[in-house]
Enzyme design. Structure first.
Site, short mmCIF file in Angstrom:
data_model
loop_
_atom_site.label_atom_id
_atom_site.label_comp_id
_atom_site.label_asym_id
_atom_site.label_seq_id
_atom_site.Cartn_x
_atom_site.Cartn_y
_atom_site.Cartn_z
N LYS A 1 0.81 -1.22 0.00
CA LYS A 1 0.00 0.00 0.00
C LYS A 1 0.84 1.27 0.00
O LYS A 1 0.39 2.31 -0.48
CB LYS A 1 -0.95 0.00 1.19
N LYS B 1 -2.25 1.47 9.19
CA LYS B 1 -2.52 0.37 8.25
C LYS B 1 -1.27 -0.44 7.99
O LYS B 1 -0.17 0.11 7.98
CB LYS B 1 -2.99 0.93 6.90
N HIS C 1 -15.37 -3.89 7.48
CA HIS C 1 -14.65 -3.59 6.23
C HIS C 1 -14.85 -4.64 5.15
O HIS C 1 -14.11 -4.68 4.18
CB HIS C 1 -13.15 -3.38 6.49
N ARG D 1 -7.17 -7.86 -9.68
CA ARG D 1 -7.87 -9.12 -10.00
C ARG D 1 -9.33 -8.82 -10.32
O ARG D 1 -9.78 -7.69 -10.16
CB ARG D 1 -7.85 -10.03 -8.77
N VAL E 1 -15.34 -9.78 -6.47
CA VAL E 1 -16.62 -10.42 -6.16
C VAL E 1 -17.77 -9.63 -6.79
O VAL E 1 -18.71 -10.20 -7.35
CB VAL E 1 -16.83 -10.49 -4.62
#
Ligand code: ADP
Length: 444
Positions: A116, A158, A235, A292, A295
């Site tokens: 990140k 994070k 999340h 990728r 969902v």
């Protein structure tokens, strides 16, 4: 186009990929673990091969097992789906070195966006807005405190290698920063094997809005508009829709262009998503890139008419994108509900045997699933058992259609979150489009 591909995944996404491949006359090989022997993806593929025991680290995450399967069946390419090895730069790199086409971006791009900190730096390079942040990983408590004071509380700590909503710590005060910093580091090390952490400004009640990209091997990059994914629990997304009730054509274009700019500058190829937070004043900030298929890709397919998985196969086989940016037209409204095998109140997973099943249908209703009556949901994997997707001319009609379809869904033998999804569809704020990432915490 390929003759034969191997699908390194299971469940609904494996079936989704089989469907796209079939329609392109591509033969498919499924892989399965011991407990997935009776899975529908195994039955629907042209061939299937066992890759190990139930535990995913020994089967669906086992690179050498999957590579052997590819070799045994002589597949030209591998589709990783989402989850498991989809964002493993190591797996993609080994495929590249073995002459197997990985249906996704180059391994170096996966590696770059998988961190990140590196990803945010890439975004900054091409002037994609980011929230105030530490601009590097934090060495110690003292430097963490200095940065947090400069940025202003509240802040989020994070993990650089974090994912799936894990490894984040919200910090409201100076006093709690030290312990949160050490905890975040320890957790990041345990969960991701990398204790790099950074600090980012906490955005109050933002929306999670993401831009879908498609990029071919010839330098063409287009976006397919946005998805609104603010309805989350811990999340994790539960309801997604496209378009977002908060985004107008001008902002869509601005965010789309920002995402395309980033993709072009890093040499992105295949389907990918740039995730943003959008604040109350409609400022948007880059959060991360998912390298990728996601969902929630069906809501984009429903409003654009683009079959994204077919597009992934075409791109990987070297064909140019089948449409140009100006040919992307958004039509109507689509909503997806993730149906999980879990207790709707406690969220405790509810695996087991489905004793009876009736799936909803009718105009504008799509169900992406691998379940059937008599199927036993194993306890080893994700609780997602079906994605219910609707498409209607307006958002209002889409909510009505989703409510009707959820009510039609009959499943016995296990518990599902359908009661919770119905409550969401009937909620006044949801109906009015007044949603943000804290929606579900206010709600239940
Ligand atoms: P992961 O990779 O684990 O999914 P993300 O960075 O994508 O982590 O963040 C996951 C979710 O956490 C977001 O969808 C959003 O709800 C929340 N979030 C992340 N960063 C912030 C922030 N700076 N302020 C407020 N919420 C945030």
């Amino acid at each position: 186009m390929f003759n034969k591909i191997l699908i390194a995944n299971r469940g609904e996404i494996a079936i989704r990929i089989i469907r796209a491949a079939r329609e392109l006359d591509v033969r498919t090989v499924a892989v399965y673990s011991d407990v997935d022997r009776d899975s529908m993806h195994v039955r629907l593929a042209d061939a299937a091969i066992c890759i190990g025991p139930a535990k995913s680290s020994e089967s669906y995450l086992n690179i050498s097992s999957i590579l052997s399967a590819i070799e045994v069946v002589d597949a030209e390419a591998v589709h990783p789906g989402y989850g498991f090895l989809a964002e493993s730069a190591e797996f993609a790199e080994i495929c590249e070195n073995c002459g197997v086409k990985f249906i996704g971006p180059p391994s170096k791009v996966i590696r770059l966006m998988g961190n990140k900190i590196a990803a945010k730096k890439e975004a900054e390079k091409v002037k994609v807005p980011v929230l105030a942040w530490s601009r590097a990983s934090l060495e110690d408590e003292k430097s963490a405190l200095e940065v947090a004071k400069k940025i202003g509380f509240p802040v989020i700590i994070k993990a650089a290698s974090g994912g799936g909503g894990r490894g984040m710590k919200l910090v409201h005060t100076q006093a709690s920063l030290g312990s949160a910093f050490h905890m975040a580091r320890r957790e990041a090390h345990t969960a991701f094997g990398d204790d790099e952490v950074f600090i980012e400004k906490y955005c109050e009640k933002p929306r999670h809005i993401e831009i879908q990209l498609l990029a071919d091997q010839h330098g063409n990059v287009i976006h397919l508009g946005e998805r609104e994914c603010s309805i989350q629990r811990r999340h994790q997304k539960i309801v997604e829709e496209a378009p977002s009730p908060a985004i107008d054509a001008k902002l869509r274009q601005k965010m789309g262009e920002a995402a395309v700019r980033l993709a072009k500058s890093i040499g992105y190829v295949n389907a990918g998503t740039v995730e943003f937070l959008v604040d109350k004043d409609k400022n948007f900030y880059f959060m991360e890139m998912n390298t990728r298929i996601q969902v929630e890709h069906p809501v984009t397919e429903m409003i654009t008419g683009v079959d994204m998985v077919k597009e992934q196969l075409r791109i990987a086989s070297g064909e140019p994108l089948s449409l140009k940016q100006k040919e992307v037209k958004l039509s109507g409204h689509s909503i997806e509900c993730r149906i999980n095998a879990e207790d709707p109140k406690t969220f405790v997973p509810s695996p087991g045997k489905i004793t009876s099943l009736y799936l909803p249908g009718g105009p504008g209703v799509r169900v992406d699933t691998a379940i059937y009556s008599g199927y036993t949901i194993p306890s080893h994997y994700d609780p997602l058992i079906a994605k219910l997707i609707v498409h209607a001319p307006t958002r209002h009609e889409a909510i009505k259609k989703m409510t009707r379809a959820l009510e039609e869904f009959r499943i016995e033998g296990i518990k599902t979150n359908i009661p919770l999804l119905l409550e969401i569809m009937k909620d006044h704020d949801f109906i009015a489009g007044n949603i943000d990432i804290d929606f579900l915490s206010r709600f239940s």
